[in-house]
Structure formats: structure tokens, C-alpha cells
Design an enzyme around this catalytic site. Structure first.
Site, PDB file in Angstrom:
ATOM      1  N   ARG C 180       7.296  52.518  20.418  1.00 26.56           N
ATOM      2  CA  ARG C 180       8.327  53.540  20.602  1.00 26.56           C
ATOM      3  C   ARG C 180       7.716  54.916  20.864  1.00 26.56           C
ATOM      4  NH1 ARG C 180      10.365  52.271  15.998  1.00 26.56           N
ATOM      5  NH2 ARG C 180       9.965  54.276  15.063  1.00 26.56           N
ATOM      6  N   SER C 271     -17.202  17.508  12.986  1.00 27.56           N
ATOM      7  CA  SER C 271     -18.591  17.933  13.005  1.00 27.56           C
ATOM      8  C   SER C 271     -19.321  17.066  14.013  1.00 27.56           C
ATOM      9  CB  SER C 271     -19.197  17.750  11.611  1.00 27.56           C
ATOM     10  OG  SER C 271     -20.599  17.557  11.690  1.00 27.56           O
ATOM     11  N   LYS C 277     -16.146  15.265   8.033  1.00 25.55           N
ATOM     12  CA  LYS C 277     -15.873  16.702   8.016  1.00 25.55           C
ATOM     13  C   LYS C 277     -14.506  17.074   8.600  1.00 25.55           C
ATOM     14  CE  LYS C 277     -18.030  20.234   6.384  1.00 25.55           C
ATOM     15  NZ  LYS C 277     -18.610  21.098   7.355  1.00 25.55           N
ATOM     16  N   ASN C 279     -13.175  20.740   9.235  1.00 29.73           N
ATOM     17  CA  ASN C 279     -13.474  22.155   9.098  1.00 29.73           C
ATOM     18  C   ASN C 279     -12.229  23.008   9.319  1.00 29.73           C
ATOM     19  OD1 ASN C 279     -16.269  22.077   8.535  1.00 29.73           O
ATOM     20  ND2 ASN C 279     -16.665  21.523  10.673  1.00 29.73           N
ATOM     21  N   ARG C 310     -12.896  65.473  32.051  1.00 32.65           N
ATOM     22  CA  ARG C 310     -13.049  64.013  32.249  1.00 32.65           C
ATOM     23  C   ARG C 310     -14.425  63.610  31.729  1.00 32.65           C
ATOM     24  NH1 ARG C 310     -11.067  62.509  37.302  1.00 32.65           N
ATOM     25  NH2 ARG C 310      -9.454  63.588  36.125  1.00 32.65           N
TER      26      ARG C 310
END
Lengths: 451, 451, 451, 451
Positions: C180, C271, C277, C279, C310
Site C-alpha cells: 500500500r 539418502s 533415511k 530427511n 546516481r
């Protein structure tokens, strides 16, 4: 006094980078300069003696000098004035001869960095001692190795400590390298030409470096800050190494893991409201302090583009960033030292944690035993399925494996249960520990041999 | 494609750190692993041959592998699967034997870092060449030295270029040191024990390192990232060094200073609206790119506390931070190279700028001449007053000095005007340039001698 | 293509910050500029129509434009040229009229930031939805609260999710605020005077802002980058918020804690060598990506000192730092969304963990019950001793408490065992969850009401 | 004392964040807590009175408390103990009732942040005053606008000051917004449930927030640090804004530009060796201090992932990072204030610099005049060629333009020389200055109106 500053430092490093130590190092530069110039025939010998005599920090009002910095631009402006006033008449005309503020301040920071590196090395050696002890003592203490925070395969606590040891060993060597090669005299006069010394510049430079036991740079480096950045990076990597060890310890102290704890001391690590609490305060502060140290490293490296022959901002920021880096790093090392020296290691808990997955942790071992018969990929897939099944049926991997034809047709029951024994699957653990300890012994050998 | 990524890189470094190059380096690891294991008698020789044969990047759909990373967790998961499918039956069971994802990826990054260091060194040598030329050519080109952006005393442009040269020289040595000592094999299996290799772990490690021409670490270093951080710091200091040179050039190109300009090329450095504009675009991009590089260094150093035996986050961030560091640093070096190779040097403008203060710039020279008679402090005060007067009366320092009894009673008119001649007050400038050039020649000497 | 760039982004955000999207946004600026100037009577209407017609990205060779940047200095240089060539004769003379490169590029980045904020908000709302569901569903699911990684007192998982929810809710409001108020047109011409528009500058500015639905800044802000930094900080805090949630999830997935897990999907989180595994890959990548995002924030904030009218370096670095920030943040949000949407919550494991300390976790509760009789400090000390004893004797706190006269003389056995019941000691947990959910409902209410 | 800490702070901000102020703020929390709990009927009124009476900082040995932190884990541990000892018997049992260390410390930091924000706002208003004065006074003082450090087009110094003014104005509004919305009570007890307050938690929270004039958060935010990060970002952007202004001033003070200088004061900005030197020390220290401040922001944002219900490291780092941020930012603001309040502006030098390019600076103006006849692109090319020729022939652009048929056939000599008059080509400069001043007046209006 502010609460936060004295907090994240050891007393020793606070001293090495105190205002007094800074003024003292500047005075050491001024005295050495006078002596070097006398030796080179640039100023009279009695002038040098007079200057040297006044180069004692206790003669000066250090807080007043410090307060004068913002208006003056550098502490050397009021200090050289005050010094001149202290010098006996025969030397008064020769104070700070040929030098500029940056020469005195940069060289002083190098001298302070030398003290700082020595303190760090000593403390790191104490960390290494403790890690070596842990590594030996727990060479065979099995525990779960963890990847992405999940139990993966067994290791021993000795191996973990050996990795810490090797990490610390490498840092000591790196700081020793910086001690040897990284500390250089800054001496260039106002713009790095040593104009006011005529053709005696190089000669005075060499004598001055000799006096201060700093190396002679090929050129003045007033606005080429790579040397300082290399020191900052080296020290920062020490701090980050402490964060690694501290994080490991913090994670291992978790109530549900409980494999290590910090030594209990009266009044240490309590809570203001929880009577049962034993907080891992050493590693907590080590992590906090390392974080602060790394902030200083970033500052120093990103500020390297000093303008022309003296920077308007980036140089002045170093005056606080470098001391903070040394202070916070030393505090991190000290907290890690305190943590590892007194570390309680609970091997029975490690053992219990190894049992927690009912053998899943040993899946690779079973998979590799199988792979020797049918290749890695098929073995992987078969064991993966067995793991799924064990999870679903909430049984052990052993039970599931013994019920799995794809496995039992290739491995005997003894082979299967052998493959699922953590103690049998530690590979080069012992050899790796030996290598770390060998490196440690080399580190601890008389230094002249080591270089 | 995104605009910003291809922008801050050279094509060469983009290649060295492309997805293709990464997969290629992983395959190089897998092939070498198979060969090393065959040599150690861990797997059959024909298996190794079969694996090696399939380790060619053109056999794989690299974009698809890359897209699979977030779900899989690492590119090696789909890649090892795809590789296995490509391998002839006799090798299929032995792919990735004993290794883990991190072994392959970390070692691949080390191999890519080796390429990256070589590219950086080559480009830095080109910068050094240009600086050496400028240093020789402008050995006697006087210009104002500037401290805190104010004219301070004369230097020569050759000296400034010599400082750049010495800075670059040191960086090449540092990168060579990292090439030699900083690149290590990572090989530890799932948790750093090489469990699946039984007691062959160390032997395979040595053979594998030998295959890949990487050094053998004392221990696997999966979660001790000091080696990587040292590389990052070394490369980052190169980037910061480029920022220093680029900033000097940028400041010297200012319209009001106008002492140098970048080479004019068709279409280079214009403005979308200002017809007269010639922007110093090379050094502008060098500064931007160095800034980006240093951001990556901070990331890598602050992320060093990898958990346990594999990190959940910090490791994965390295996969992009390290490539970005190399790319942005190389681009910074290339832009500085372009700037200094074609640099226009306006010696007449430097001379004019030296005259700008009507002699104030030479105040120290006059002060030191006087100091030889009456001491440094009194001389300083007398000349400071003369400067004030010259400013107020808008006359030259020479005029004021000749009218000042405190001066004329100690120095003759000739001594005074001699002291105010910029060319007479350059101190060790020549000797410093010689030292920088000597260092450069050593750098450029055949490498076997230099080490 | 490089592996690392496409990795840490969602496809949507990669599109929003692609080279095509950037050129497209610049062309949107150029078209709107022409229309605004026509409306203000500065250029002919047919010229504006002709310019607008050529402002379609598919007419341009975006990769070629991108490659031209380093030499040209900005993409607008070749783009304005190419655009002019595409425009019909009646408009050709009015392309980019009165504007400068920075106007086009900064405004384009603002337009892209608008898209980026919208994407982030949508994705954060999806995270909020999931957290709200978890919060409701697990309102009464007790689990240990943990401080300094140690079990401290019970909470419920609903409360933890409610804290995540409130965190995300605040971030959405903050991004809406930036949508906004934070997005402003940049329009100033070469040096911020709009000189070439004579006295029509303000009028064209207003019309142009209106065309692009950006706010009208009080002045051009070409080198005052606070608006951009505020966006960067807001987005960066989103990334850091994701790191918080992801870290909590990661810690809770630890094998030994096991209170939650990411949803299992085929091929997710395996894995390369460990068959068992699973993960936590979503939160792993969320943490990695958030780390990268915060690196970009630092870059943007430390680069704010743009020179004069600039910048020579700091501006150009933003071209990549801002896109990277949006990309990596969005990826972090998406990974957290994926993690929390599918999160498995193991309430029985939470319950079991609560039992782990044999009542020590409830020490404060017992202490407060006692404190009501004898004051906080004495109660604390008595319970602390009871905890010590329970630890030493490896019994429960209940057993120890019942055996402790200092306690039993003040509390009945029922009071003691009541005080040690986790479910009885949750304080305002329920009310806090309600407050978080109320805030969420407000967030989800039709937006016009909410503002 | 260390030299570096007291250096980069104002005395006022050093006080606001001194150890004494911190302990004092914690005691303010403890006293208010007791009163709130008495009002809620949780503790007896006389207990609250007794606790309040002991909450005076002068009763405590602050340095000893500070030294106790590393072992204790938080200053509240020894402080609550010491406080309890000071409280009269009737209150002794009710000290810190229901609270935890983090409640006291976080809330104290919020109270200190409130003081800090107020100090910053006051000082920024003084900067705004000075910028408004400069803006008015130099509304018509022409000077070169510079892009990429090259002269681009004329601006007025009033416009530059107006941009600074608008920048500072926005920062004050932003800090006021943080004052209003950003400061929240932290109150959750050990794990954020307020368990020990039974069902009185929300009621006590509201009364406590009311006592301390802090806003009531929807939930405790012990490990959701977005509020703190938003404050850090807001303050950091203030520091970065100061770096922008300071850099502009520093660049304008360059000897060769000489358009402004800092006020001369006895002993300010001299050199230890150069008698003529007047260094821009205020802006030099402003830049240095802003750099340090931004380092603290990075620390705070990257540390946001606090674990579970209390962080082990990231929280503790905030104790020093936040105070440092406020101290270094305030020092930067103060140094900028000092610089702009006393700024010498040399309009004749600005005018002379405008002449430096012999009209090239006005190329766009000529180009736009021509564009009105033949379109932007052709005009650009013709004037670009004229610029080349002027450069080669070392004549003015006027001379070249008058000799160029492609121009003279479209523009009269008067039109040409009119187009080359800097004063005629300032576009909306005046209007922009008016807008900045209007914003400033709104800022300075009584605050109740402004909100």
C-alpha cells in the site's frame, strides 16, 4: 560502562584491546620510530632517548585522549601533542618525525593483533588438549552419527571429538601462519611516500620493523587492507569453528538426547523460575559470541575499498571492528574450552540412543552386506523396503530382515545379525582418530620443529 | 533465464560453475572412486571400467536433475540412480560404492574451485601486467596524494599503480597457496567413518585423492567447513581488492578531477538521455560485483556451524553461495582488468590539480624544512598559520611564506621555494615502485621457482 | 544455466524476476510515460499510441539486451535504441522522453516488487492456513516446551503452531502495508530535476504514477534508497520468520525427539546410501534459502549510500540483490508451506517425551504451589534440592517430593501430584491460541475491511 | 574501558544503553509486574509495594551483576536474587512472580529501545531543521548534478538538501511509527504459557503493559523476533540514510570540487603531520559509525531463528547487537547533524564547476531543444557528435553547436545559447523543494495533528 561490551570478552583480550593498550602500542611505535631514526642518522641520538623516555602510557590521560577523537579525527592528534609536551627539550622537536597518524595507529593495531593472536593460540591449545583427551577416552564409545538431524549410522564419540580436534589443530596452524607472515609494519608518512625522510625512508622502515619485530612490507599498505582482512578472516574462522563445536555440544545436551552435559557448578546455568534447569550456558555464549565475531569480519571485509591514500570512514570503522572481533572470538574460544574441559559424557545414553530405531540405523550395513552379493542398487531397494515394513509393523529391522526372503536367500541369519551390530560397522573410525591425534602431537611439539 | 545472474559473471566462470560443470565434476568423482576402489581391490576392475565409461555428462538430463533437487534433497540422489541405469551390467552394482552425497558434492565443489582459482589467477595476472606497465610508465607522473578525500602531498601515479600492483601480487600468491594447500578430497561415507569400506577406507581415500589430484585430509571434513571458508575468504579478499582499485579509478574519473578515464569504445558508457556522457562503467560494475561477492563470503562464514555429521540448511546454502562468489569475483577482476588495461592517464591534469591549492599541498615539506632548524612542533605551528593566512588572503603559500619572518629568518628564499616544489618531495616513491616491480617479476617467474 | 540459481526459487517468483519480466516492466514504464506525456500535452497523442504499440517484450531479443549491459552500463541503453527502431515514425522521436535509465529501471523494479509481494502474500496465507489448522487441531496436544534446548515446562503443540501463525499473520500485514505505502514511482530525469519537461514535470509525474498505480513520491528518490531498503527489510524478515518455523520443525523431527515429520512422498528426502533415511528436506531447504535471502538484505542495506545523483556500483548491485531476495524468500516460504501443510504430528511421542524427565519438567509448577505458602524464593530452593535428589537417586520428582518434609508439611499428597500433572499447568495456552486464531480470521477477512 | 566502545556513541545513547540503564529497566519491569499482579489480585498489595520499593538501581552492584552473566546465563539470575534480598519480608516471596528471565530482559530492551527511538527522533529533527534551512537558502544556488561521479546536468544545492530533507523526514515518520506500534511487552513465563499465573495470565499481561505503556502482543513473542528485527531494520535504515548524506558531503568537500566544507573549529580535523589539512571529520565518523550500525542489523536479522521456546545463542547475541545498533546510529546522526548545521557552502565554486565542461554539461538541454523539431533520437545523435567535436577541438559546446549546420538549420543562435544556460534548465527543481519543505512542516507540526 555498558553491560554488553564487557560481557563478550575474556579479561585478557579486553586488556589487549583496551584504550590503554592501544595508546601504549602507539607509544611503542613512537619510541621505536625515534630509535630507528637515530640509528639511521635522521635524528640525534639524544632526541631518540628523550622521546623514548616519554613513551610510557601512565603519563597520559587516556580517557581524555579517547574523548578527543571525534573532533580531532584520530587519537594521535592529541596524543602526539601530549607526548611532545612530555618530551625533554632535546627530543621535543623530533616527535613523530616523518610519520603520520595512520602509521602509528595501523602499526599499533598490528602489535595488538600480535598479542591477540598469541592469546587465541594459547586458548585454542587448551581446547585441543581437551578434545584430544575426549578423543582418546571415547575412542570406542559408540553413539549415533546424525545427518540432517536424523540418526544415520553409528560413530564413536571419540571420532566426533577427533573431528573437533582436527578443526582446532588446523586453526592453530593458521593463526601461527598469520603470526609469522601476517603482521607487518605500516610506515609511509602522510601519503605513503615517506617524503619527509628524504632518501632514508627504506632504511628507517627496516630498522623500525626490526625494532618492533614486524615484517617489512614491500610498500606502505595504508589503503590496501588485505593484510588486515586476512587476519580478520583467520580469526573469524576460529570463531566459526567454535560455533560448530558449541552447536554440536548444545544439540547433544538436549533433554531427549542427553549424551553430554556441561559440568555442573554452583550458580551455573540455572533459571530464574525453573528449579530443575541446567542450561548449557557455556556453549550458548560461545554461539552468541561467535555470531558477533562474524559480524565484525563482514564489516572488515566489506570495508576494504579505502579511498586514495587514506579512507574517510572505512579506516575509522576498523578501530572498533578489529578489537571487537578479537574480543568476541576469544570469549567464544574460552566458553568452548570451559565446555569441553568439563564435559560429562554419558556413554550409556549414547548406547540407548543407538537402540532407539530398533536397527534402522544399521540399514546401510545390511544393505552393503547384501550388495556384496547382488550389487548396490538392488540391495538398497530391498533393504529400503524392509525398513518401511519395520516402521509399519513397529518391529525391529532384524525381525523384518529375517522374515524377508530376498535377504535370507543371500545372507545367513548370522550374517544378518552381524551386519546389524553397531560395533561392527565403524570402518576407519580408529584410524581417523589416530590421524587426528598424530596431528595434535605435531601441533604440541616444540614450535621450532613444527615450522 | 534471469537477467541478474548472467550479468555478474564472466562466461568462463559461468561455465566453471554451470549445472553441467557441477554434474561433470560429480561424475569425475564417481569415476575416480570406482577406479580407486578397483585399485584397492574393493570392487572388480571391470566394474570400475563400466562405471567410468558412464561418467560422461552428456549422457544425463542436467536440467531435470537440477529440478529434482528440492524433493530429493541433493542432486546426487537422482544422479546416482541415472548413472546406475547407464552403467553396463558388470558395474551397475558398484556405483557410488561406499560414498555418500556429500562426498560427491563437496569434492565436486573442490574440483570446481580448482578451476575457479585458476581462472582468477590468470585474470589477476593480467591485472598485474597492466598495473606494472602503468607503474613503470608513470613512475615520475606527479599527482596529488589524497587523504580523507583532501589533497595531502604529492605522489606519482606510478606509485599508486605500484600499490595496486603489490595488492594484486599478494592476492595471486594467496590464491596459489590455496591451490596448493586448500583443496582437499572429501570422503567419509554416510557419517564420516567409511564404514562400508571396512578397513580399506584410508587406502581408498589415498588412491582417490591421487586420482583427483586433491590433497588427503587427515579426516573427513563434512561438517568442519574451515577449508571452504578459507577459500571463500581468499576469494572474497580478491573481490575486495578489486573494489579498492575500482574505487580509486572511479574517484579519479570525476569530472572535477579528470586524471584518468576508461578507454572509449563505441557504445560503452553512454547515457540514455545525456549525449555527452562517458560513464566509468567498468569500475562501476567492478564495485557492484565485488559487493555481491562479499555478501557471499559473509554467508559462507556465518554458516559454518554445520550440525553433527551433516547440516540441515547451511550445507545446501553453500551450493549457491560458493558459485556466486566465484562468478561475481571473476567479473569484478575482469572489469578491473578492462579498466586498467585501457586506462587513459592525463598527466597534465594531474599537474594542474597539484597547482590547485597554490602550494598548500606542500605545507608538510615546508614544515619539515623548518623543523630541521627549530623542531617539528614549532615548525608545524608556524606553517599552519602561514596556511591560514594564504587561505584568507587567497595568495599562494610561497608568497605568504616569503612574507613570514618566522620562516624567512630560518630558511632562504631558495630553500623555501625548493621546499614548495612537488617534484622535490617524493621521498621513497621510486624505491617503492622498484620493490613492487621486483615482486611482480618474481610473481611472473616460472612457477616452479616461485614456490 | 547454472545449477544454483534455478534451485532456490519458486517457478512463479523466477518468472516475476526473469529477464523477460524485467524488460517487460521497463516497457510498461515507457508506454505509460508516453501516455502520461500525451495526456499532459507534452507529446502528441499519436506518438504515445505508436510508442505504446511497440512496448511488447516479445519484440525484443532479451538475452542480447542482457549481454549488452556491462558495456552499455544499463539495459535501457540498448533497449531504448531497439524500442525506438520498433516504433512507428510518428512516435519514434518521443521514446523515453524526459526520462533517464534509472527512472525506467527503478520503476520496473517497483512493478516487479509489486508482483513479488503479491506472490509472497499468497504463499504466506497458505502457510497461515496450515498453521491455523494445526493450532486448532492440536490445541490440547501436550508436549515439552524447551528453552536453551532443554525441557522446561509443558506447552501444547497448538500453542507452538499459534506462535507460528501469529508470526506469519504479522508478516502478511507488514507486506500488505508495503504494498500500500511502499511502492513508489521513480521519475526524475537525468539528475532528478525533470529538466527536459520544463514546468510539466509534476503533472507528468502524477499522471504516470496513476497509469502505473504506484504512489507519487514527494521527490525523485534515485539516490535515497530507503524505500527499497524498507521493502528489502520487510521481505527479509519474512525469510527469517520462515527460518524460525523451519528450525523448529527440523529440531522436532530429530530421531530422538520424533514429535513431527514431513509428509512422506515417493522420492522425497532419501539418502544416496542410507536405505532407512527420511530427511526433513523441506525445512532444510527453507533454512538454506532464508540464509541466502538475508545475505541479500545485508547487501541492499549496506549499499544505501548512493553517490550524488546516481551511484557508481551500489545501484547496479541492486539489480541482482533484489531479485535474489524475492526468489530465495519465496522458495523459503514455499518449502515451509509444504512442510506445515503435510506435517505429521505424533502426539503419543510428545506425551512420551513429557514423561522423560520423570517429573523434573514440572518443577516450576511444584515450586509455585509451594510458593503460595512460603514465598517464591524459599519454594524455589526447596524444589531445586528435590530435583537434585531425584536426579541423584534416579527416582521421579513425585517420589522425592513426597519424601521431602519441607514440601509435605506445606502441600498434601494430592496437591503435590496435582502440581506435577502437565495437563494442569498450561496457564493461558488456550487463550493465546484463541488470540492467534482471531488475528488469523481478521487477516483472512475481505481485505477492504481489514485495511 | 576500551577505546573503541565509547568512541562510536553519543553520551545520551551510551546512557540509554548503559549497564545501569539496563538493570534499571529490568527493575522497572519487576516493579510494574508486582503492581499489575496486585491489581489483578494475584499477589498481595503490600507485597507489590515492598517489591516496588526495592526496584531502584542504586541499590545494586551493577558491575558485579554484569560479571556474573556468563556463568549464570542471564543478568536476571543474580539480579532477582539480589532484589529478593532487598525486598521487605512481606514482598520477598513475590519477586519476579510468574515471570522468566526473558520476560524481564526483552521488556527492558523494549523500554530502552523506546528511549533510544526518542533520542534518535530528536536528533533527526535537528538534521531536518538544518537541511530545511539549506534547502531554502540555496534554492537557486546552481551546481552540477553528478551521475556515476560525472557531471550530468545542473541542479541546485537547495534541491540536494531537499532530497536529504525528504529522506530524513521519512525516517522520522518511520521511527514514530515504530514508537507507536513497534514496542510490545514480552510476558510469557518460562515457556510462554504464563502457567504459574493460572487463568490470570491475560489480565496481568494487560495491566502490566498498561503500567509500562507498551502494547499488548497477541501472544508472547520470546522466540518470534520479528518485532525486534523491524526496529533494527528501521534504525539501520536511519544509519544508512546518514551514510548517504555523509557521503555526499564528503564527496563535495574534495579539494578539486570544494563546494562545501565542514565548519572550522579549533582542533577539529587537523593532521598529525600536514599543517594545511582540514579533514571532513564529522562525515568521516558518520560513515564509519553507519557501517558499524549496519553490521548490527545484519546480526539481528540473520539471528532470528530462535530455537523452540528460548534460543541458545541467538538471543544472547542480541544483548549487545541491539545496544550497539542504537549507539552507532545515534553517533552517525549526531555527526551528520554537526556537519550540516555548520556546513559552509561555496556557491561561487559551484558556479565555477558548472563551467568546467565548457557547456558539455548542458548537452541534454540542447538535445531536447533540437528534439522538439526532429525527434529525440536524431537530436541525441547530432548533439553527441557535437560533444565529441567540442572535446577534440577543446572548444565550448556553444562554439561547436553554432558551427554545426544540423543544429543551426533547426535552432536560432539565441535558442542555442538559451539552451546552454544552466539556469534555464532546472525543470521542477523549485516545485520539488517546495514539496520537501511542505513535508518538513508537516513533520514539525504538533504531533497529535500529524498522526
Amino acid at each position: 560502562m555498558t553491560a554488553d561490551e564487557t560481557l563478550f570478552s575474556t579479561p585478557e583480550m579486553a586488556n589487549a584491546f583496551s584504550a590503554d593498550a592501544h595508546v601504549s602500542a602507539i607509544l611503542e611505535f613512537e619510541a621505536a620510530l625515534a630509535r630507528a631514526e637515530a640509528a639511521a642518522g635522521v635524528i640525534p641520538l639524544e632526541a631518540a632517548t628523550a622521546v623514548s623516555a616519554a613513551c610510557r602510557v601512565e603519563l597520559y590521560d587516556v580517557p581524555a585522549l579517547t574523548r578527543a577523537i571525534p573532533a580531532a579525527g584520530a587519537i594521535t592528534i592529541p596524543l602526539v601533542k601530549a607526548l611532545t609536551a612530555q618530551v625533554a627539550p632535546e627530543g621535543r622537536g623530533y616527535v613523530h618525525w616523518g610519520a603520520t597518524s595512520q602509521d602509528a595507529i595501523d602499526t599499533a593495531l598490528m602489535l595488538q593483533a600480535r598479542s591477540g593472536l598469541a592469546l587465541l593460540i594459547d586458548r585454542l591449545l587448551a581446547v585441543a588438549d581437551a578434545c584430544a583427551t575426549l578423543s582418546e577416552r571415547h575412542r570406542h564409545t559408540s553413539m549415533p552419527g546424525r545427518t540432517l538431524l536424523q540418526q544415520a549410522l553409528p560413530i564413536t564419540f571419540g571420532l566426533k571429538a577427533a573431528r573437533w580436534l582436527a578443526l582446532v589443530t588446523r586453526q592453530v596452524w593458521e593463526l601461527r601462519r598469520l603470526q609469522r607472515n601476517g603482521l607487518a609494519l605500516q610506515f609511509g608518512g602522510a601519503v605513503g611516500t615517506l617524503a619527509s625522510l628524504g632518501d632514508a625512508g627504506i632504511r628507517v622502515t627496516e630498522l623500525l620493523a626490526d625494532e618492533l619485530e614486524l615484517s617489512v612490507p614491500e610498500l606502505p599498505w595504508h589503503t590496501e587492507r588485505d593484510r588486515l582482512s586476512a587476519i580478520a578472516a583467520g580469526v573469524g574462522i576460529v570463531a566459526a569453528s567454535m560455533a560448530k563445536i558449541a552447536s554440536d555440544v548444545a544439540l547433544l545436551t538436549q533433554t531427549e538426547i542427553g549424551e553430554v552435559s556441561e559440568a555442573v557448578e554452583e550458580g551455573k546455568g540455572g533459571s530464574s523460575t525453573l528449579p530443575h534447569k541446567r542450561n548449557p550456558v557455556d556453549v550458548t555464549f560461545a554461539r552468541a559470541s561467535a555470531q558477533l565475531a562474524l559480524g565484525s569480519v563482514s564489516l572488515l571485509l566489506t570495508g576494504m575499498a579505502h579511498e586514495h591514500e587514506r579512507a574517510a570512514g572505512a579506516w575509522q570503522a576498523e578501530w572498533t571492528a578489529l578489537p571487537q572481533l578479537f574480543r568476541t572470538t576469544d570469549f567464544a574460544v574460552e566458553r568452548v574450552r570451559s565446555a569441553v574441559v568439563g564435559l560429562n559424557v554419558y556413554s550409556e545414553r549414547m548406547h540407548a540412543n543407538l537402540e532407539l530405531t530398533d536397527g534402522l540405523l544399521m540399514a546401510e550395513s545390511l544393505s552393503m552386506a547384501l550388495a556384496a552379493r547382488i550389487g548396490r542398487q538392488d540391495a538398497y531397494r530391498i533393504v529400503q523396503l524392509a525398513c518401511e515394513r519395520a516402521r509399519e509393523q513397529q518391529t525391529s529391522l532384524l525381525t523384518t530382515a529375517l522374515a524377508e526372503e530376498a535377504i535370507t536367500t543371500r545372507l545367513t541369519a548370522d550374517e544378518i545379525s552381524g551386519a546389524l551390530d553397531p560395533a561392527s560397522y565403524l570402518g576407519s573410525t580408529d584410524a581417523f582418530i589416530d590421524r587426528a591425534l598424530a596431528g595434535y602431537r605435531e601441533l604440541r611439539a616444540p614450535v621450532e620443529m613444527a615450522w
